[in-house]
Enzyme design. Structure first.
Site, PDB file in Angstrom:
ATOM      1  N   TYR A  89     -47.609 -54.676 113.621  1.00 49.00           N
ATOM      2  CA  TYR A  89     -47.200 -53.622 114.697  1.00 49.00           C
ATOM      3  C   TYR A  89     -48.129 -52.127 114.558  1.00 49.00           C
ATOM      4  O   TYR A  89     -49.050 -52.071 115.151  1.00 49.00           O
ATOM      5  CB  TYR A  89     -46.209 -53.892 114.612  1.00 49.00           C
ATOM      6  CG  TYR A  89     -45.303 -51.791 114.916  1.00 49.00           C
ATOM      7  CD1 TYR A  89     -45.488 -52.466 116.203  1.00 49.00           C
ATOM      8  CD2 TYR A  89     -45.325 -50.661 114.297  1.00 49.00           C
ATOM      9  CE1 TYR A  89     -45.261 -50.754 116.943  1.00 49.00           C
ATOM     10  CE2 TYR A  89     -44.667 -49.421 114.782  1.00 49.00           C
ATOM     11  CZ  TYR A  89     -45.001 -49.593 116.146  1.00 49.00           C
ATOM     12  OH  TYR A  89     -44.568 -48.450 116.590  1.00 49.00           O
ATOM     13  N   HIS A  90     -48.294 -52.311 112.951  1.00 46.98           N
ATOM     14  CA  HIS A  90     -49.209 -50.550 112.930  1.00 46.98           C
ATOM     15  C   HIS A  90     -50.089 -50.329 112.857  1.00 46.98           C
ATOM     16  O   HIS A  90     -50.831 -49.859 113.641  1.00 46.98           O
ATOM     17  CB  HIS A  90     -48.302 -50.121 111.850  1.00 46.98           C
ATOM     18  CG  HIS A  90     -46.662 -49.268 111.106  1.00 46.98           C
ATOM     19  ND1 HIS A  90     -46.256 -50.226 110.631  1.00 46.98           N
ATOM     20  CD2 HIS A  90     -46.754 -48.402 111.642  1.00 46.98           C
ATOM     21  CE1 HIS A  90     -45.186 -49.748 110.837  1.00 46.98           C
ATOM     22  NE2 HIS A  90     -44.990 -48.522 111.305  1.00 46.98           N
TER      23      HIS A  90
ATOM     24  N   THR B   8     -46.974 -44.275 117.185  1.00 53.56           N
ATOM     25  CA  THR B   8     -46.802 -43.986 115.676  1.00 53.56           C
ATOM     26  C   THR B   8     -46.613 -43.529 114.447  1.00 53.56           C
ATOM     27  O   THR B   8     -47.627 -42.946 114.395  1.00 53.56           O
ATOM     28  CB  THR B   8     -45.566 -45.586 115.163  1.00 53.56           C
ATOM     29  OG1 THR B   8     -45.350 -45.388 113.505  1.00 53.56           O
ATOM     30  CG2 THR B   8     -47.231 -46.590 115.025  1.00 53.56           C
TER      31      THR B   8
ATOM     32  N   SER C 151     -48.837 -52.442 109.008  1.00 51.90           N
ATOM     33  CA  SER C 151     -47.759 -54.027 109.567  1.00 51.90           C
ATOM     34  C   SER C 151     -49.385 -54.283 110.122  1.00 51.90           C
ATOM     35  O   SER C 151     -50.152 -53.074 110.852  1.00 51.90           O
ATOM     36  CB  SER C 151     -46.715 -53.972 109.753  1.00 51.90           C
ATOM     37  OG  SER C 151     -46.577 -52.722 110.840  1.00 51.90           O
TER      38      SER C 151
ATOM     39  N   LYS D 260     -51.205 -50.479 117.013  1.00 55.35           N
ATOM     40  CA  LYS D 260     -51.740 -48.814 117.168  1.00 55.35           C
ATOM     41  C   LYS D 260     -52.284 -47.930 116.514  1.00 55.35           C
ATOM     42  O   LYS D 260     -53.056 -46.632 117.265  1.00 55.35           O
ATOM     43  CB  LYS D 260     -50.238 -47.802 116.645  1.00 55.35           C
ATOM     44  CG  LYS D 260     -49.093 -48.365 117.444  1.00 55.35           C
ATOM     45  CD  LYS D 260     -48.300 -48.099 119.102  1.00 55.35           C
ATOM     46  CE  LYS D 260     -47.542 -48.584 119.451  1.00 55.35           C
ATOM     47  NZ  LYS D 260     -46.600 -48.553 120.484  1.00 55.35           N
TER      48      LYS D 260
END
Lengths: 394, 394
Positions: B189-190, B145, B187, B193
């Site tokens: 989630y980030h 991302t 976050s 990544k």
């Protein structure tokens, strides 16, 4: 202060727990005893005869009158028990040693790679989740490694304490920016420590968790003044190809009359620290927490650097052992420079034990004293870094 | 080529699988159906009525004569089944979408944080372990991302494709060095990544695994020409507060006559890409693999940038919807700049679908067409980024 030592039954954790208890902190040990179990899987054991955790804690109580409580649980796998414990104890600080810490072990098989990644990342993340979830103010002290930056070669730039001031291109010009020092992990184990670093960065930024990350050199030495008080308190000494550091394997080889085995040219330069100084550094970090709102505090926890072949020569001078050169199973530079900034801990009061002073004690009191317990065939390092590098080093 | 699409039942995975199958690649889908199960936990469902994976694959066969095989397994948890599959299939490439991909979901609770970290890191690491263990030459294509770099504010430096050329201090002077672009995840989630990125760096360096990491913008649009061929092939459209992107939620609100809700000032600038272009980019990456020995290839997979409030105005112009401003549950800069280098994919032949052209189709063919299926109370985003930020945004 109340401190939980995660991994407090291990090589660094046990003397740390005693050191903190001795100066008056309330210490709780949490450990899943995985280090002892991995010994069983590998068919090896500590050269020094370590007592069970129960016997260790009884002896500590008997000798000093101080109590260290112990909980056996797996913080990577049993989050709900970890959370319950953190809620009940609400510690001022935690010291986090609960990670698989051998690079060769992490490279043995897909299973040990996967265990190392899953255990280390989830253990670290679970601790932070619990602190945030419970709204605790707990200071997290983590043991990282100098090895996150890699040992790439001849670059002589000093490794700063965590952050690097670089110039970044912007619209044709350069602007200064402070970044986390770029990483270059040399094994799956080292990789997990680089992942930890980003997890800390995030939880500090988003949730304000107070974190000190100690990037440690290779720890040498076996006992502290406290683990030497009674044989039941003795610390572990690993000399096997997976968990034994290069210095421990040299000491063991010298004690049993084998040549000291150097992998490659021995030109690898590494940072070292005595276990006594590890304990002292953690005490310093504990008693000087970051301020509220401060970014992750990163210290280089080491006191001197040596090339592997110079280390061998030092042991040779003291013992008369021969030196033999073998193929290197690791994928790494044959020779590298290493200059490390460690002024933070020195300024905070660390007074180091250097190799020149402490090495003889290790030779006499540890390696020679317990040499009858040595299993010679476990000394070689047999983990290969890549499948294409051919046969095992014997 | 033979390609396994991990996460091939999801929003990006499904149209990718059809796109690759359509141009003649042999496609295998592996999915644990977790995205459908999370819908059940959240009490939501896709606005578009998606068929079961079996019905999807039968329809594809019926319409095109082409076969896509499907295996249901959890690659983060079932390594031995993953390894067995990789051994049997020996794919030329894999496309890895098998990660929890919602930032708000990743911030909901300790459980969703922990699931996101453990699932995403272990899924990525297991794929690489299997490739190395089996000595495969498989090219790994991963969806990352743009958000790994954070959206920190007014800095106008262009985000390069993965690597940044900086000047590093050395002995009083500066020397040039190319580093992985520093990360600043917003976050959990980030964060995952950014962890993936280091895992890729390591396995590329140590084991020579060929990797393309596509740093994607916000994907918009629902159908490709292929998912529009038959109602059984229709792609999912999420509008709920967790999985619905900002644009989808605007479209839904407009379709049911609600005001478009902007969190904060709407000054957040984000990168966007249409789902058709996502599929095309992956095909390009697949058919232009890195050379043997090449470092991880990183492309910015986006085609245009918009501020959230400008996106709302665009939807307003086309639908007449009102706009309302709400408190922002995310911890992020109110306004940020974003300039992204995306020349690599354009040079390789991508011809983008821009918002001005594709937006009307989404309004008419998706949001209005299926608005009777909308559950209005699921549109708000209720995940809070930190516990101290007070009450839920309604």
């Amino acid at each position: 202060m109340k401190v939980i030592v995660f991994g407090g039954d291990g090589f660094c954790g046990w003397p740390t727990a005693l050191g903190l208890s001795n100066v008056g902190h309330e210490v709780v040990i949490v450990d899943n005893l995985s280090r002892r179990k991995i010994d069983i899987d590998l068919g090896v054991e500590s050269l020094t005869p370590i007592a069970t955790i129960d016997d260790r804690l009884h002896a500590w109580k008997e000798i000093t009158g101080k109590t260290i409580r112990f909980f056996q649980l797996d913080i990577a796998e049993e989050y709900h028990l970890l959370r319950e414990l953190m809620r009940n104890e609400a510690p001022d600080a935690i010291v986090h040693f609960a990670e698989q810490r051998s690079a060769p072990y992490s490279m043995k098989t897909s299973e040990t790679k996967r265990y190392t990644v899953s255990n280390n990342v989830n253990a670290t993340h679970n601790i932070l989740c619990a602190i945030v979830d419970l709204k605790l103010k707990t200071h997290v002290i983590h043991l990282g490694t100098m090895g996150v930056y890699g040992y790439g070669g001849q670059d002589s730039a000093m490794i700063p304490e965590g952050y690097l001031d670089v110039m970044v291109p912007t619209d044709g010009d350069y602007v200064p920016r402070r970044i986390l020092h770029p990483v270059d992990p040399g094994s799956v184990y080292h990789l997990t420590k680089t992942l930890d670093q980003l997890v800390f960065y995030y939880y500090n930024k988003n949730d304000g968790v107070l974190i000190t990350d100690l990037h440690q050199g290779v720890v040498w030495g076996t006992n502290t003044d406290l683990t030497a008080l009674d044989q039941r308190l003795i610390n572990r000494f690993d000399y096997d190809g997976d968990y034994g550091t290069v210095l421990n394997r040299f000491l063991m080889q010298a004690a049993i009359g084998y040549p000291l085995s150097i992998h490659g040219t021995g030109g690898q330069k590494r940072a070292f620290i005595h276990i006594r100084d590890t304990v002292k550094c953690i005490q310093i970090a504990l008693e000087s927490p970051p301020d509220k709102g401060e970014r992750v505090r990163i210290f280089n926890q080491m006191t001197e650097t040596y090339r592997v072949r110079d280390l061998a020569k030092r042991v040779q001078e003291m013992t008369g052992a021969e030196i033999s050169y073998l193929e290197n199973p690791r994928k790494e530079a044959a020779e590298n420079e290493l200059v490390v900034d460690n002024k933070c801990l020195l300024e905070l009061g660390l007074s180091p034990t250097y190799l020149d002073k402490g090495l003889l004690e290790e030779i006499v009191d540890v390696a020679k004293r317990w040499r009858e317990r040595c299993d010679v065939k476990r000394i070689p390092c047999v983990s290969l870094w890549t499948s294409s590098e051919g046969k095992t080093t014997k």
